[in-house]
Design an enzyme around this catalytic site. Structure first.
Site, PDB file in Angstrom:
ATOM      1  N   ASN A 127      10.377  -2.267  37.857  1.00  0.00           N
ATOM      2  CA  ASN A 127       9.843  -0.983  37.398  1.00  0.00           C
ATOM      3  C   ASN A 127       9.095  -1.169  36.100  1.00  0.00           C
ATOM      4  O   ASN A 127       9.421  -2.036  35.288  1.00  0.00           O
ATOM      5  CB  ASN A 127      10.964   0.057  37.264  1.00  0.00           C
ATOM      6  CG  ASN A 127      11.523   0.116  35.849  1.00  0.00           C
ATOM      7  OD1 ASN A 127      10.935   0.747  34.966  1.00  0.00           O
ATOM      8  ND2 ASN A 127      12.629  -0.570  35.631  1.00  0.00           N
ATOM      9  N   CYS A 147      13.383  -2.852  26.079  1.00  0.00           N
ATOM     10  CA  CYS A 147      12.564  -2.439  27.227  1.00  0.00           C
ATOM     11  C   CYS A 147      11.382  -3.381  27.387  1.00  0.00           C
ATOM     12  O   CYS A 147      10.583  -3.547  26.467  1.00  0.00           O
ATOM     13  CB  CYS A 147      12.052  -1.016  27.070  1.00  0.00           C
ATOM     14  SG  CYS A 147      11.083  -0.537  28.504  1.00  0.00           S
ATOM     15  N   LYS A 184      21.564  -1.950  22.916  1.00  0.00           N
ATOM     16  CA  LYS A 184      21.313  -2.423  24.283  1.00  0.00           C
ATOM     17  C   LYS A 184      20.458  -3.684  24.207  1.00  0.00           C
ATOM     18  O   LYS A 184      19.292  -3.640  23.816  1.00  0.00           O
ATOM     19  CB  LYS A 184      20.635  -1.341  25.111  1.00  0.00           C
ATOM     20  CG  LYS A 184      20.421  -1.777  26.543  1.00  0.00           C
ATOM     21  CD  LYS A 184      20.429  -0.618  27.472  1.00  0.00           C
ATOM     22  CE  LYS A 184      20.146  -1.042  28.895  1.00  0.00           C
ATOM     23  NZ  LYS A 184      19.998   0.100  29.775  1.00  0.00           N
ATOM     24  N   THR A 220      16.649  -4.798  31.890  1.00  0.00           N
ATOM     25  CA  THR A 220      15.996  -5.487  33.017  1.00  0.00           C
ATOM     26  C   THR A 220      15.386  -6.826  32.596  1.00  0.00           C
ATOM     27  O   THR A 220      15.059  -7.042  31.426  1.00  0.00           O
ATOM     28  CB  THR A 220      14.907  -4.588  33.609  1.00  0.00           C
ATOM     29  OG1 THR A 220      14.025  -4.193  32.547  1.00  0.00           O
ATOM     30  CG2 THR A 220      15.499  -3.361  34.259  1.00  0.00           C
TER      31      THR A 220
END
Ligand code: FMN
Length: 311
Positions: A76, A137, A172, A200
């Site tokens: 994604n 991210c 994170k 991810t």
């Protein structure tokens, strides 16, 4: 049947000062703001909801295509689309607060100042159990992974956020690094209360006929069952390196998958990509964990944390 098998196991955990009725959380970005899944899942049954990442200003995200299915997973590049912190606090949080579940707000920024500004806004709101800071991210050009793959930037960013909030602070971490434990230590040194991993893995897919990337962003983040062994390994390494509690995630579909993370050292787990395949995945994971604990005569999930036996 022995008594321990007949009684319902106790799944409650204390995560960095946040009381969770069970360790099952939703992974940020895969469960919206809770309301989107409320027709499928009784949110009261979840340990907590980690909401989609929130930034200071609204963000439209990347152009489509933003998702590509891969064997055992997906790529994604949503680009952190979100309505911004003010709309979240006024329009999304009040709905979630009606439920008896912990609300953990995932947030990010494009600069240190933006991260701090979001943390300050969240700190002054009511009904937030903790903040999960996305420094990992892979799908945005600035911020995100740019912080989470640089040790000094990780420390400076998390230290600044630490000063801006008294809420439990969870970093994170990115799996796109050589040694995840170095980043875990940087987060600990910066005063974080807990860790989430993994975000991810940076990936890419190409349409061989058009000779173009499958995603408009070219690269994207790989998630789903394909990444689970990588995630379990990183949780295990991190749990041995730092004393901070860990939310483990990456490809969890079943209760058995979730217990792998708990045995590796996670105190809580988050269900992500599975929600796209099965909107009730969180509850299936919870029921599956309970069933295995019953079958094994395990009374509390706490006694399983980090208990993988390694020779
Ligand atoms: C569509 C999508 C959107 C995501 N958005 C976010 C996000 O906003 N913030 C974040 O920290 N992680 C985000 N993630 C990462 C997930 O929270 C999770 O760390 C990762 O997908 C691994 O778990 P899974 O394999 O169970 O999906 C997103 C993942 C997906 C698939």
């Amino acid at each position: 049947m022995p008594k321990s098998r007949a009684t319902k196991p106790d799944l409650s955990v204390d995560f960095a000062g946040i009381r969770l009725k069970n360790p099952v959380l939703t992974a940020s970005g895969t469960f919206g703001y809770g309301e989107e899944f409320a027709d499928f899942v009784d949110l009261n049954r979840l340990g907590g909801v980690i909401v989609k990442g929130i930034s200071l200003k609204p963000i439209k995200g990347n152009p489509p295509p933003r998702i590509w299915e891969t064997p055992s997973g997906m790529l994604n590049a949503i680009g952190l689309e979100n309505p911004g912190v003010d709309v979240f606090l006024a329009g999304k949080l009040p709905y979630l607060r009606k439920y008896d579940t912990a609300v953990i707000v995932n947030m990010f920024g494009y600069s240190l100042d933006e991260y701090v500004a979001v943390a300050e806004r969240l700190d002054s709101a009511q009904g937030i159990s903790g903040i999960e800071v996305n420094i990992s991210c892979p799908n945005v050009k600035a911020g995100g992974m740019a912080f989470g793959t640089d040790l000094k930037a990780t420390f400076e960013l998390l230290s600044a956020i630490r000063k801006a909030t008294r809420l439990p602070l969870i970093a994170k971490l990115s799996p796109n690094v050589t040694d995840v434990t170095a980043f875990a230590r940087a987060a600990q040194d910066a005063g974080c209360d807990g860790l989430s991993l993994i975000n991810t893995l940076l990936g890419m897919a190409i349409d061989v006929r058009c000779r173009k990337p499958r995603l408009a962003n070219c690269t994207g983040g790989l998630s789903g069952p394909a990444v689970r062994p990588v995630a379990v390994r990183m949780v295990w390494q991190t749990a041995r390196a730092v004393p901070l509690p860990i939310i483990g995630m990456g490809g969890i579909l079943t209760g058995e998958d979730a217990l792998e993370f708990i045995l590796a050292g996670a105190s809580a787990i988050a269900v992500g990509t599975a929600n796209f395949v099965n909107p009730r995945a969180t509850l299936d994971v919870l029921d599956g964990m309970t069933a295995i604990m019953r079958e094994q005569g395990v009374r509390t999930v706490r006694e399983l944390i980090g208990k993988v036996s390694v020779g």
